[in-house]
Design an enzyme around this catalytic site. Structure first.
Site, short mmCIF file in Angstrom:
data_model
loop_
_atom_site.label_atom_id
_atom_site.label_comp_id
_atom_site.label_asym_id
_atom_site.label_seq_id
_atom_site.Cartn_x
_atom_site.Cartn_y
_atom_site.Cartn_z
N GLY A 100 0.75 -1.36 0.04
CA GLY A 100 0.06 0.04 -0.19
C GLY A 100 0.75 1.27 -0.11
N LEU A 130 -5.72 -5.66 -3.88
CA LEU A 130 -5.94 -4.52 -4.98
C LEU A 130 -6.55 -3.26 -4.57
CD1 LEU A 130 -7.02 -6.96 -7.75
CD2 LEU A 130 -4.88 -6.39 -7.28
N HIS A 131 -7.28 -2.93 -3.55
CA HIS A 131 -7.78 -1.75 -3.23
C HIS A 131 -6.80 -0.79 -2.84
CE1 HIS A 131 -7.83 -1.48 1.36
NE2 HIS A 131 -7.31 -2.45 1.24
N ARG A 132 -5.69 -1.22 -2.33
CA ARG A 132 -4.54 -0.09 -1.96
C ARG A 132 -3.25 -0.33 -2.54
NH1 ARG A 132 -4.50 -4.34 1.64
NH2 ARG A 132 -2.63 -4.85 2.74
N LYS A 145 5.00 -9.66 -5.98
CA LYS A 145 4.66 -8.41 -6.15
C LYS A 145 5.86 -7.53 -6.63
CE LYS A 145 1.49 -8.15 -2.30
NZ LYS A 145 1.18 -7.53 -0.81
N ASN A 190 5.64 -4.84 9.11
CA ASN A 190 5.82 -5.60 10.36
C ASN A 190 7.04 -4.96 10.98
OD1 ASN A 190 8.51 -7.50 10.01
ND2 ASN A 190 7.09 -7.55 7.95
N CYS A 230 17.51 7.70 14.90
CA CYS A 230 17.12 6.52 13.97
C CYS A 230 15.93 6.08 14.76
CB CYS A 230 18.15 5.75 14.07
SG CYS A 230 18.64 4.68 15.48
N CYS A 247 -2.79 -4.86 8.89
CA CYS A 247 -3.78 -4.48 8.16
C CYS A 247 -5.17 -5.29 7.96
CB CYS A 247 -3.50 -3.98 6.73
SG CYS A 247 -2.56 -2.99 6.71
N CYS A 308 22.84 3.51 16.92
CA CYS A 308 23.59 4.77 16.50
C CYS A 308 24.22 5.67 17.35
CB CYS A 308 22.68 5.58 15.49
SG CYS A 308 21.46 6.62 16.47
N CYS A 420 -15.12 -17.39 15.65
CA CYS A 420 -14.68 -15.90 15.36
C CYS A 420 -14.19 -15.98 13.83
CB CYS A 420 -13.77 -15.18 16.34
SG CYS A 420 -12.19 -16.21 16.14
#
Lengths: 467, 86
Positions: A100, A130-132, A145, A190, A230, A247, A308, A420
């Site tokens: 996305g 595909l929506h994003r 991808k 992630n 950082c 997501c 750093c 669920c």
């Protein structure tokens, strides 16, 4: 018997066609990856081995007539000019994640004429992307991808070099890869990958333009740039895995990562062309619901930062999945809270239904998901209401159990099956039900349905929607 | 976790009866008064859990003294959860 033979014939036919389809996809991927001359492609076959050292980009001394025509609308900007455009053409950008954020980012970077785009993604295109993820299309479902993105970008600007990497960024390869690029864009999904990209950028001395989005919100920070902090300066410790939402679980409106990816592209272009960035030591927060952007002043680089800081403890890349306690994908986690005697499979539940065994089916998904699809006979109480022991909801459940129970001859343990989406929340709900005090309707025997409604859809009822 | 309660406005800071008037005691007050279930999604020890950034008047609390910052009238304290999706 005739039915059995027909079923066998059909399944054989399906597997033959699936095999044919796989072959076609592989051929298409190879053709797309092979694209324009000059591209250095890492196709799926070569996925384990990242391509070696890339040749340096040609040091273009002036713009060609074709370049001038193509980039004329940005060349006349005094902030960019010929100098900036030439800098872009000599710049390489590594895009970590072609989803996305990565799709719009790569699209604008290609259009603007950066020299080389490295495209990293281990995943394949799925319908729910595909929506994003707007570079991919229906025809490229099932393709890697990185390859799909490169193919779309090549149609937009064939003068840019595209290097698709069809594998996940790993501690083994990340540093070598990051060293070959000038700017890195973190478009990943992630926590472990975010720490990995950060550390690789610090160790290789590359600016990192980091974007993220979820639901109706987005965030953007530029790390490790011109003495700024950082990612570890800001987040020395990873969040507990159970507090991280992906997501698939939280949802995301496609245009939100679209907006964040575009701003990321803008910052990459500013850094690559020499304009500098506005978001070193600043975080941009976007609230799509309110239509509001906030600019947050962040802490400076920390002297005691593990990677750093003045005395870094991280001097080479580590095992980031172990560090974060989660895997480097945004796939949903699988909980194992209950023992197997407290769980049934979708096949077992189907048999209970067929045999008309009296029971209550309790669906614990949020209302918004129940609106998408549901089993009509289910009682619906969202997990959050059970967690807070909402009295009204518990009374309602009791009432429904009593009603069902009256149809039996007073079983001691009345069965309640909990469902669920994927079989994680249902386990939490069973735990809650098991701990409830015994009410006048007697004890219940609560079990959850393994794999949830998505397992129901894939194994029992193919007409049931998957989301 | 702040989906329902997106923001809370406090009309008079003294009404909260914070023992020291600092962020540390504000967090304690939030834990006791606003977090009904699963406080571990927000707190760890006396501070916020890793992954939550505290902003005081649109600035990182690290710049303001973190837990020891003394709250002033009209201060805007914002807790943001970092996002990881893409």
């Amino acid at each position: 018997m005739a039915g059995g033979a027909e079923a066998a014939r059909l399944s054989a036919e399906i597997s033959r066609r699936e095999q044919e389809l796989r072959g076609l996809r592989e051929r298409l991927a190879a053709v797309l990856a092979g694209g324009a001359a000059g591209d250095v492609a890492a196709t799926e076959e070569g996925a384990s081995a990242f391509p070696g050292e890339l040749p340096p980009l040609p040091a273009q001394a002036s713009l060609s007539t074709a370049d001038i025509l193509r980039y004329s609308r940005q060349l006349v900007l005094p902030e960019l000019g010929v100098r900036g455009q030439l800098r872009l053409s000599r710049s390489s950008v590594l895009v970590v994640g072609c989803g996305g954020l990565g799709c719009p980012l790569a699209q604008y970077l290609a259009a603007a004429g950066v020299g080389r785009l490295g495209l990293v993604d281990h995943d394949v295109v799925e319908t729910s992307n595909l929506h994003r993820q707007v570079l991919h299309g229906e025809a490229r479902r099932g393709l890697p991808k990185a390859v799909s993105a490169a193919a779309a970008l090549r149609l937009l600007n064939s003068t840019v070099q595209y290097v698709p990497y069809c594998c996940a960024l790993s501690p083994r390869t990340a540093l070598e890869l990051v060293r070959q690029y000038d700017v890195v864009a973190d478009c990943s999904d992630n926590v472990p990958t975010r720490y990995l990209v950060n550390d690789a950028c610090v160790l290789a001395g590359k600016p990192l333009v980091s974007g993220s989005a979820l639901r109706l919100e987005g965030q953007l920070v530029v790390y490790n740039y011109q003495g700024g902090p950082c990612y570890r300066c800001l987040f020395p410790k990873p969040p507990p895995p159970e507090t991280v939402t992906n997501c698939a679980d939280g949802g995301v409106l496609g245009v939100v990562p679209g907006i964040m990816g575009c701003i990321q592209a803008l910052e990459v272009l500013k850094i690559a062309s020499g304009m500098g960035s506005s978001f070193s030591q600043f975080m941009l927060m976007f609230d799509a619901r309110e239509g509001r952007f906030r600019n947050i002043k962040l802490r400076p680089k920390k002297a005691d930062c593990a990677v750093c800081g003045d005395n870094p403890s991280v001097t080479c890349l580590q095992d980031y999945e172990a560090f974060c306690g989660s895997s480097a994908t945004d796939k949903c986690r699988t909980l194992h809270l209950l023992s197997s005697e407290d769980r049934v499979s979708v096949e077992e539940y189907k048999q209970l239904l067929d045999e008309q065994v009296p029971h209550v089916l309790l669906d614990v998904r949020p209302q918004v998901e129940v609106d998408i699809c549901r089993l009509v006979h289910a009682v619906h109480i969202p997990l959050s209401k059970l967690e807070e022991k909402d009295e009204e909801c518990l009374e309602y459940l009791e009432k429904r159990i009593c009603e069902e129970k009256q149809r039996t001859n007073g079983q001691t343990y009345f069965p309640v099956y909990v469902v669920c989406k994927l079989g994680n929340d249902s386990q939490k709900a069973v735990r809650i039900l098991q701990e409830l005090p015994v009410k006048e309707f007697g004890s219940v025997s609560a079990k959850d349905i393994k794999g949830g409604l998505m397992a129901w859809a894939s194994k029992i009822d193919p007409t049931f929607p998957q989301y | 976790m702040w989906v329902e309660r997106r923001s809370s406005r406090v009309s008079d800071l003294s009404k909260l009866e914070l023992s020291h008037g600092d962020i540390r005691s504000l967090l304690k007050w939030i834990k006791q008064n606003l977090l009904k279930e699963r406080p571990e999604l927000f707190m760890q020890g006396e501070s916020v859990r890793p992954g939550i950034l505290v902003l005081i008047n649109d600035a990182d609390w690290e710049l303001m003294g973190e837990l020891d910052y003394k709250l002033q009238d009209q201060d805007n304290v914002l807790f943001i959860s970092t996002l990881h999706g893409g």
